[in-house]
Design a protein around this motif. Structure first.
Motif, PDB file in Angstrom:
ATOM      1  N   PHE A  37       0.992  -1.160   0.025  1.00  0.00           N
ATOM      2  CA  PHE A  37       0.076  -0.062  -0.257  1.00  0.00           C
ATOM      3  C   PHE A  37       0.939   1.212   0.024  1.00  0.00           C
ATOM      4  O   PHE A  37       2.059   1.007   0.239  1.00  0.00           O
ATOM      5  CB  PHE A  37      -0.840  -0.021   1.161  1.00  0.00           C
ATOM      6  CG  PHE A  37      -1.898  -1.134   1.238  1.00  0.00           C
ATOM      7  CD1 PHE A  37      -2.960  -1.203   0.623  1.00  0.00           C
ATOM      8  CD2 PHE A  37      -1.518  -2.345   2.018  1.00  0.00           C
ATOM      9  CE1 PHE A  37      -3.775  -2.480   0.808  1.00  0.00           C
ATOM     10  CE2 PHE A  37      -2.259  -3.350   2.268  1.00  0.00           C
ATOM     11  CZ  PHE A  37      -3.290  -3.406   1.612  1.00  0.00           C
ATOM     12  N   ASP A  38       0.411   2.310  -0.620  1.00  0.00           N
ATOM     13  CA  ASP A  38       0.791   3.672  -0.350  1.00  0.00           C
ATOM     14  C   ASP A  38       0.504   4.101   0.966  1.00  0.00           C
ATOM     15  O   ASP A  38      -0.706   4.912   0.834  1.00  0.00           O
ATOM     16  CB  ASP A  38       0.641   4.254  -1.641  1.00  0.00           C
ATOM     17  CG  ASP A  38       0.980   5.952  -1.684  1.00  0.00           C
ATOM     18  OD1 ASP A  38       1.877   6.199  -0.727  1.00  0.00           O
ATOM     19  OD2 ASP A  38       0.812   6.478  -2.414  1.00  0.00           O
ATOM     20  N   VAL A  39       1.073   3.931   1.914  1.00  0.00           N
ATOM     21  CA  VAL A  39       0.565   4.535   3.307  1.00  0.00           C
ATOM     22  C   VAL A  39       0.887   5.667   3.629  1.00  0.00           C
ATOM     23  O   VAL A  39       2.115   6.050   3.696  1.00  0.00           O
ATOM     24  CB  VAL A  39       0.953   3.620   4.423  1.00  0.00           C
ATOM     25  CG1 VAL A  39       0.403   3.979   5.841  1.00  0.00           C
ATOM     26  CG2 VAL A  39       0.579   1.932   4.027  1.00  0.00           C
ATOM     27  N   SER A  40      -0.035   6.641   4.026  1.00  0.00           N
ATOM     28  CA  SER A  40       0.395   8.053   4.668  1.00  0.00           C
ATOM     29  C   SER A  40      -0.282   8.068   6.056  1.00  0.00           C
ATOM     30  O   SER A  40      -1.440   7.449   6.100  1.00  0.00           O
ATOM     31  CB  SER A  40      -0.081   9.366   3.631  1.00  0.00           C
ATOM     32  OG  SER A  40      -1.240   9.240   3.075  1.00  0.00           O
ATOM     33  N   GLU A  41       0.276   8.882   6.715  1.00  0.00           N
ATOM     34  CA  GLU A  41      -0.318   9.325   8.091  1.00  0.00           C
ATOM     35  C   GLU A  41      -0.539  10.633   8.301  1.00  0.00           C
ATOM     36  O   GLU A  41      -0.044  11.510   7.863  1.00  0.00           O
ATOM     37  CB  GLU A  41       0.881   8.884   9.398  1.00  0.00           C
ATOM     38  CG  GLU A  41       0.739   7.252   9.098  1.00  0.00           C
ATOM     39  CD  GLU A  41       1.614   6.525  10.272  1.00  0.00           C
ATOM     40  OE1 GLU A  41       0.927   7.111  11.660  1.00  0.00           O
ATOM     41  OE2 GLU A  41       2.593   5.955  10.114  1.00  0.00           O
ATOM     42  N   ASP A  42      -1.531  10.932   9.127  1.00  0.00           N
ATOM     43  CA  ASP A  42      -2.086  12.301   9.438  1.00  0.00           C
ATOM     44  C   ASP A  42      -2.656  12.241  10.879  1.00  0.00           C
ATOM     45  O   ASP A  42      -2.838  11.323  11.316  1.00  0.00           O
ATOM     46  CB  ASP A  42      -2.818  12.883   8.177  1.00  0.00           C
ATOM     47  CG  ASP A  42      -2.472  14.251   8.067  1.00  0.00           C
ATOM     48  OD1 ASP A  42      -2.150  14.924   9.108  1.00  0.00           O
ATOM     49  OD2 ASP A  42      -2.520  14.680   6.831  1.00  0.00           O
ATOM     50  N   ALA A  62      -8.732  16.736   2.461  1.00  0.00           N
ATOM     51  CA  ALA A  62      -8.430  16.367   1.000  1.00  0.00           C
ATOM     52  C   ALA A  62      -7.543  15.315   0.706  1.00  0.00           C
ATOM     53  O   ALA A  62      -8.001  14.496  -0.115  1.00  0.00           O
ATOM     54  CB  ALA A  62      -7.619  17.704   0.448  1.00  0.00           C
ATOM     55  N   LYS A  63      -6.784  14.863   1.643  1.00  0.00           N
ATOM     56  CA  LYS A  63      -6.111  13.448   1.328  1.00  0.00           C
ATOM     57  C   LYS A  63      -7.175  12.487   1.676  1.00  0.00           C
ATOM     58  O   LYS A  63      -7.108  11.350   1.111  1.00  0.00           O
ATOM     59  CB  LYS A  63      -5.220  13.342   2.780  1.00  0.00           C
ATOM     60  CG  LYS A  63      -3.744  14.025   2.405  1.00  0.00           C
ATOM     61  CD  LYS A  63      -2.575  13.222   3.549  1.00  0.00           C
ATOM     62  CE  LYS A  63      -1.660  14.305   3.535  1.00  0.00           C
ATOM     63  NZ  LYS A  63      -0.790  13.925   4.899  1.00  0.00           N
ATOM     64  N   ALA A  67      -8.023   9.216  -1.021  1.00  0.00           N
ATOM     65  CA  ALA A  67      -7.289   7.717  -0.647  1.00  0.00           C
ATOM     66  C   ALA A  67      -8.416   6.722  -0.916  1.00  0.00           C
ATOM     67  O   ALA A  67      -9.589   7.042  -0.961  1.00  0.00           O
ATOM     68  CB  ALA A  67      -7.367   7.762   1.032  1.00  0.00           C
ATOM     69  N   PHE A  68      -7.938   5.528  -1.397  1.00  0.00           N
ATOM     70  CA  PHE A  68      -8.617   4.316  -1.647  1.00  0.00           C
ATOM     71  C   PHE A  68      -9.321   4.085  -0.410  1.00  0.00           C
ATOM     72  O   PHE A  68     -10.669   3.654  -0.383  1.00  0.00           O
ATOM     73  CB  PHE A  68      -7.560   3.348  -2.067  1.00  0.00           C
ATOM     74  CG  PHE A  68      -7.388   3.055  -3.535  1.00  0.00           C
ATOM     75  CD1 PHE A  68      -7.097   4.300  -4.318  1.00  0.00           C
ATOM     76  CD2 PHE A  68      -7.717   1.885  -4.056  1.00  0.00           C
ATOM     77  CE1 PHE A  68      -6.966   4.100  -5.319  1.00  0.00           C
ATOM     78  CE2 PHE A  68      -7.479   1.815  -5.538  1.00  0.00           C
ATOM     79  CZ  PHE A  68      -7.060   2.936  -6.147  1.00  0.00           C
ATOM     80  N   ALA A  69      -8.709   4.257   0.922  1.00  0.00           N
ATOM     81  CA  ALA A  69      -9.432   4.027   2.041  1.00  0.00           C
ATOM     82  C   ALA A  69      -8.614   4.584   3.101  1.00  0.00           C
ATOM     83  O   ALA A  69      -7.552   4.939   3.012  1.00  0.00           O
ATOM     84  CB  ALA A  69      -9.195   2.507   2.447  1.00  0.00           C
ATOM     85  N   VAL A  70      -9.553   5.086   4.457  1.00  0.00           N
ATOM     86  CA  VAL A  70      -9.162   5.649   5.288  1.00  0.00           C
ATOM     87  C   VAL A  70      -9.147   4.528   6.898  1.00  0.00           C
ATOM     88  O   VAL A  70     -10.200   3.935   6.644  1.00  0.00           O
ATOM     89  CB  VAL A  70      -9.807   6.997   5.951  1.00  0.00           C
ATOM     90  CG1 VAL A  70      -9.157   7.524   6.825  1.00  0.00           C
ATOM     91  CG2 VAL A  70      -9.685   7.638   4.638  1.00  0.00           C
ATOM     92  N   LEU A  71      -8.093   4.491   7.419  1.00  0.00           N
ATOM     93  CA  LEU A  71      -8.206   3.507   8.649  1.00  0.00           C
ATOM     94  C   LEU A  71      -7.969   4.584   9.818  1.00  0.00           C
ATOM     95  O   LEU A  71      -6.931   5.328   9.946  1.00  0.00           O
ATOM     96  CB  LEU A  71      -6.875   2.687   8.542  1.00  0.00           C
ATOM     97  CG  LEU A  71      -7.004   1.509   9.488  1.00  0.00           C
ATOM     98  CD1 LEU A  71      -8.317   0.719   9.448  1.00  0.00           C
ATOM     99  CD2 LEU A  71      -5.683   0.557   9.028  1.00  0.00           C
ATOM    100  N   LEU A  72      -8.827   4.489  10.653  1.00  0.00           N
ATOM    101  CA  LEU A  72      -8.872   5.445  11.920  1.00  0.00           C
ATOM    102  C   LEU A  72      -8.826   4.751  13.115  1.00  0.00           C
ATOM    103  O   LEU A  72      -9.408   3.662  13.260  1.00  0.00           O
ATOM    104  CB  LEU A  72     -10.052   6.421  11.734  1.00  0.00           C
ATOM    105  CG  LEU A  72     -10.259   7.503  12.761  1.00  0.00           C
ATOM    106  CD1 LEU A  72     -10.837   8.626  11.855  1.00  0.00           C
ATOM    107  CD2 LEU A  72     -11.246   7.306  14.049  1.00  0.00           C
TER     108      LEU A  72
END
Ligand code: IPM
Ligand code: MG
Length: 368
Positions: A37-42, A62-63, A67-72
């Motif tokens: 995955f192209d993982v980014s964190e915020d 906006a990110k 994104a394909f999916a957000v994991l919270l």
């Protein structure tokens, strides 16, 4: 080809702790299964407020949209209790749900066999339980206008508005019927049509959608208070429950506890399909930020791990790998590995968050 994007928003409290274990599993998927995955964190919630003065910045929003999916992980904590309502950590989560238009919130309540004795209900009531609550997530009293605290004469009045349009009801009903067809083919719709006009409309529209497009699915209607009672009396009578935002919030906590621990339950919040054909999606554990145990290593990472499994299934077309993770979790529990939330006071020493992650990774290795 670029890898599919996954935005991680760990949030507050135990959020970052449970997410750390998920990141190890994401790493495992890359190393052992070649799934990258192209993982980014915020930042989200209080963590975002501390840096930006808002619980979700426009850039992060906006990110998330891209994104394909957000994991919270989780949002909120006592440190933020006194903040103005508009910048409370919870508003960050609500903004994500609203602006991504994630109208269908799937909250499975599944009882793992190894944990059936841990439920506060009798084993035979919960063993083998497998139900899903489909909660409407973008409307109702959470968002209805007018809202606020106003002055009326010499006292204050607090106002929130329950509001549903036909199309809002129809689209979540449709998602519940679609889901039921892949499971036990039964939907129970819950509202308070005995006291609320919005409940009467809810019942009508769900029935219309059923009669027009899903006559093969068994549909029943229940008042939500009775639904709460039936959930603790005999939950196995249900397959899919569809309900509004507020009743869904309450009923899903109730359903979650049937299974023994809130620390076990994942959720998926799905919206309309994106260009890739997959729904806009955010995945999060049902449990909150648990500030009382944050930083103690006692958090159970399983709900967050299973949320990632749901992401694999619904957003990344990796249903087999999702099942692999679910089976690994089942094995770990069958082997008696327990975090503190899955133990009574007399049951010995619990494993830490990291040790639970270790155990799941070992079970994943063993699955190869
Ligand atoms: C949930 C939570 C949220 C809600 C809070 C944190 C805003 O309780 O996801 O169930 O009320 O929806
Ligand atoms: Mg809740």
């Amino acid at each position: 080809m670029a890898n599919p994007s996954l935005l991680i928003l760990a949030g507050d409290g135990i959020g970052p702790e449970v997410m750390a274990e998920v990141k190890r599993i994401i790493g495992w998927m890359g190393a052992k299964r070649g799934i990258h995955f192209d993982v980014s964190e915020d930042l989200v919630g209080g963590a975002a407020y501390d840096v930006h003065g808002v619980p979700l910045s426009d850039a992060t929003m906006a990110k998330a949209q891209a994104a394909f999916a957000v994991l919270l992980g989780a949002v909120g904590g006592p440190k933020y209790d006194k903040l103005d309502f508009s910048v409370k950590p919870e508003r960050g989560l609500l903004r994500l749900r609203k602006e991504m238009d994630l109208f269908s919130n799937l909250r499975p309540a599944q009882c793992f066999d190894a944990l059936a004795d841990f439920s506060s209900l009798k084993r035979d009531v919960v063993a083998g339980l497998d139900i899903v609550i489909v909660r409407e997530l973008t409307s109702g009293v959470y968002f209805g206008e007018p809202r606020g605290i106003f002055k009326e004469g010499n006292e204050r009045v607090g106002i929130n508005t329950q509001r549903y349009t036909e199309s809002e009801i129809a689209r979540v009903a449709k998602s519940a019927f679609e889901l039921a067809r892949k499971r036990g083919n039964k939907v129970c719709s819950m509202e308070k049509a005995n006291v609320m006009e919005s409940g009467i409309l809810w019942r009508d529209v769900v029935q219309e959608v059923h009669d027009r497009d899903y006559p093969d699915v068994e549909l029943s209607h229940m008042y939500a208070d009775n639904g709460a009672m039936q959930l603790v009396r005999w939950p196995k009578q249900f397959d899919v429950i569809v309900t509004d935002n507020l009743f869904g919030d309450v009923l899903s906590d109730c359903a979650a506890m049937l299974t023994g621990s809130l620390g076990m339950l994942p959720s998926a919040s799905l919206g309309a399909p994106m260009a890739n054909g997959r729904p806009k999606a955010l995945y999060e554990p049902v449990h909150g930020s648990a500030p009382d145990i944050a930083g103690t290593g006692r958090a159970n990472p399983i709900a967050c791990i299973l949320s990632f499994a749901m992401a694999l299934r619904y957003s990344f077309d990796q249903g087999d790998e999702a099942t692999r993770i679910e089976k690994a979790v089942e094995k770990v529990l069958a082997d008696g590995v327990r975090t503190a939330d899955l133990m009574g006071p007399q049951d010995g020493t619990p494993v830490t968050t990291t040790q639970m992650g270790d155990a799941v990774l070992a079970a994943l290795d063993a699955s190869l």
